[in-house]
Design a protein around this motif. Structure first.
Motif, short mmCIF file in Angstrom:
data_model
loop_
_atom_site.label_atom_id
_atom_site.label_comp_id
_atom_site.label_asym_id
_atom_site.label_seq_id
_atom_site.Cartn_x
_atom_site.Cartn_y
_atom_site.Cartn_z
N UNK A 1 -14.11 34.24 -37.29
CA UNK A 1 -14.93 33.47 -36.45
C UNK A 1 -16.13 33.10 -37.56
N UNK A 2 -16.83 34.00 -38.45
CA UNK A 2 -17.74 33.37 -39.26
C UNK A 2 -17.45 32.21 -40.12
N UNK B 1 -18.18 44.07 -45.18
CA UNK B 1 -18.81 43.78 -43.89
C UNK B 1 -18.02 44.51 -42.72
N UNK B 2 -16.98 45.03 -43.01
CA UNK B 2 -15.80 45.59 -42.13
C UNK B 2 -16.35 46.26 -40.79
N UNK C 1 -23.82 39.45 -38.40
CA UNK C 1 -24.74 39.03 -39.26
C UNK C 1 -24.28 39.37 -40.79
N UNK C 2 -23.52 40.42 -40.87
CA UNK C 2 -23.08 40.99 -42.24
C UNK C 2 -22.26 40.06 -42.55
N UNK C 3 -21.22 39.54 -41.65
CA UNK C 3 -20.32 38.49 -42.23
C UNK C 3 -20.66 37.25 -42.69
N UNK D 1 -21.99 37.70 -46.07
CA UNK D 1 -20.98 37.82 -47.02
C UNK D 1 -20.63 36.12 -47.25
N UNK D 2 -20.72 35.56 -46.21
CA UNK D 2 -20.14 34.07 -46.52
C UNK D 2 -21.10 33.51 -47.34
N UNK D 3 -22.35 33.72 -47.28
CA UNK D 3 -23.57 33.15 -47.99
C UNK D 3 -23.16 33.51 -49.42
#
Length: 154
Positions: free
Chosen positions: A54-55, A122-123, A128-130, A133-135
């Motif tokens: 999704x992220x 982020x599991x 917000x954690x995902x 991580x994407x950033x």
């Protein structure tokens, strides 16, 4: 150049890095092989974690076709550069890499200002954690792309 991204189970961080890097390479007109793997094989054959999908999708990356696989000793011969998402992965990869010729390093060492840092797992966290991580992964992939373009990885 053949690049492998490595995390724990190959369902969050490494598939995200694989998808982002493929998109960056395609946009730049560069043809390098990228893949992902996990140090553990307990998710082998599974798609990425739904919150990671999704992220990534919210930013235009498609993780759905990817499937988890376990890191193999042959990967250290097959890939030129194997990038760990955190220091724990890096230490384990260095122990496993003795028989291979591929260079092992920390992924965020390619992100200016983030050198030496881990991409957190982020599991068990929230969306917000995902996103965070994407950033980090986008920054690392941008730096990696620059290094490829500049010929610093040849």
């Amino acid at each position: 150049m053949r690049i492998l991204f490595v995390c724990t189970g190959n369902i969050c961080r490494s598939p995200t890095a694989e998808a982002v890097m493929r998109a960056r390479l395609a946009a730049a007109g560069l043809d390098h092989e990228v893949d992902g793997a996990g140090l553990q094989g307990f998710h082998a054959g599974e798609p990425p974690h739904p919150p990671a999908i999704r992220a990534a999708a919210s930013r235009g990356y498609d993780l759905r076709p990817l499937r988890a696989r376990k890191l193999e000793r042959a990967d250290f011969r097959r890939f030129d550069l194997l990038l760990a998402m955190d220091h724990g992965h890096l230490a384990r990869m260095r122990r496993l890499s003795a028989a291979g010729s591929g260079r092992v390093g920390l992924f965020l060492d390619f992100a200016p200002g983030l050198e030496g840092q881990d991409v957190p797992d982020p599991y068990y966290g929230d969306s917000a954690g995902f996103e965070h991580v994407l950033d980090l992964i986008e920054a690392g992939c941008d730096g990696l792309l620059t290094a490829l373009r500049d010929g610093r990885l040849g």
